[in-house]
Write a protein that holds these residues in place. Structure first.
Motif, PDB file in Angstrom:
ATOM      1  N   GLU A   1       0.656  -1.132   0.010  1.00  0.00           N
ATOM      2  CA  GLU A   1      -0.156   0.046  -0.040  1.00  0.00           C
ATOM      3  C   GLU A   1       0.872   1.155  -0.009  1.00  0.00           C
ATOM      4  N   VAL A   2       1.955   1.295   0.793  1.00  0.00           N
ATOM      5  CA  VAL A   2       2.830   2.366   0.756  1.00  0.00           C
ATOM      6  C   VAL A   2       3.487   2.546  -0.582  1.00  0.00           C
ATOM      7  N   ASN A   3       3.918   1.534  -1.376  1.00  0.00           N
ATOM      8  CA  ASN A   3       4.450   1.604  -2.810  1.00  0.00           C
ATOM      9  C   ASN A   3       3.516   2.087  -3.682  1.00  0.00           C
TER      10      ASN A   3
ATOM     11  N   PHE B   1       7.154  16.769   0.752  1.00  0.00           N
ATOM     12  CA  PHE B   1       6.998  15.133   1.417  1.00  0.00           C
ATOM     13  C   PHE B   1       6.965  15.440   3.001  1.00  0.00           C
ATOM     14  N   ALA B   2       5.849  15.530   3.431  1.00  0.00           N
ATOM     15  CA  ALA B   2       5.548  15.812   5.090  1.00  0.00           C
ATOM     16  C   ALA B   2       5.324  14.349   5.723  1.00  0.00           C
TER      17      ALA B   2
ATOM     18  N   ASN C   1      -2.833  13.118  13.748  1.00  0.00           N
ATOM     19  CA  ASN C   1      -3.790  13.934  13.162  1.00  0.00           C
ATOM     20  C   ASN C   1      -3.796  14.526  11.745  1.00  0.00           C
ATOM     21  N   TYR C   2      -2.754  14.000  11.048  1.00  0.00           N
ATOM     22  CA  TYR C   2      -2.400  14.253   9.715  1.00  0.00           C
ATOM     23  C   TYR C   2      -1.706  15.625   9.639  1.00  0.00           C
ATOM     24  N   ILE C   3      -1.180  16.263  11.072  1.00  0.00           N
ATOM     25  CA  ILE C   3      -0.560  17.536  10.879  1.00  0.00           C
ATOM     26  C   ILE C   3       0.784  17.298  10.499  1.00  0.00           C
TER      27      ILE C   3
ATOM     28  N   THR D   1       2.304  12.452   3.797  1.00  0.00           N
ATOM     29  CA  THR D   1       1.385  12.881   2.774  1.00  0.00           C
ATOM     30  C   THR D   1       2.546  13.541   1.832  1.00  0.00           C
ATOM     31  N   ILE D   2       2.207  13.511   0.303  1.00  0.00           N
ATOM     32  CA  ILE D   2       3.048  14.263  -0.653  1.00  0.00           C
ATOM     33  C   ILE D   2       2.129  15.206  -1.209  1.00  0.00           C
TER      34      ILE D   2
END
Length: 195
Positions: A49-51, A75-76, A81-83, A137-138
């Protein structure tokens, strides 16, 4: 746009993205395998899934590079909390007077890509204080016409793009990694610590 530039840049970003995940310990080291690239050891995720997510992002990035509409990639590394807590930023500056003969055999380019990977490895101790349960997240910074073209591309239908508000905070904690050129483009790579 030069197909050689697109291929080299996408291949480099794949190595960079996987290496970032490895060195930030976003996922356990056990899901990575070592590979040889640019005459050094690099790491690649074995998690499907990552790939898949990275590969879909790279397809979108390639389309933006082909049309010269990619300005920045982020590339965060995010908390639960996705911050974003850490951002690896790649700024793209296209060179208008590119000399085709300069670095014709891509020796200097490979040296620069190897140096980036080695710098990332050397800085890995700076990524030790990240929170538990991180993810990533990208973010692709492009213009509206490129976003519309990507949204209507049937090859990218399963990967919808979302517009992000321009409302973001800049950090004064920046760690430069490297400035280098790949064919007709200068790339500035640096880390922004958001906390």
């Amino acid at each position: 746009m030069d197909n050689c530039f697109v291929d080299i840049t996408v291949e480099f970003l794949a190595v960079a993205f996987h290496s970032i995940l490895y060195y930030t310990s976003t996922y356990p080291k056990s899901i990575f395998e070592s590979k040889k690239k640019y005459s050094i050891v690099v790491y690649r995720s074995m998690h499907p899934e990552v790939n898949q997510y990275i590969d879909l992002c790279l397809k979108s990035i390639a389309e933006c590079l082909k049309s010269e509409r990619l300005k920045r990639l982020e590339f965060a590394i995010t908390d639960n909390n996705y911050i974003p807590v850490l951002k690896f930023i790649f700024d793209f500056d296209h060179i208008s007077d590119f000399d085709e003969i300069s670095d014709a055999y891509l020796i200097k380019t490979e040296q620069n890509l190897r140096a980036f990977c080695l710098q990332l490895s050397a800085f890995s101790h700076k990524f030790n204080n990240l929170p538990e349960d991180t993810s990533f997240t990208i973010y692709i910074h492009t213009n509206e016409s490129a976003a519309v073209a990507l949204a209507s591309d049937p090859n990218l239908e399963e990967f919808p793009m979302l517009e992000v508000d321009e409302n973001f905070e800049e950090s004064d904690k920046i760690l430069p990694i490297r400035r280098f050129s790949v064919r007709s483009c200068n790339i500035d790579a640096y880390v922004e610590f958001t906390r």
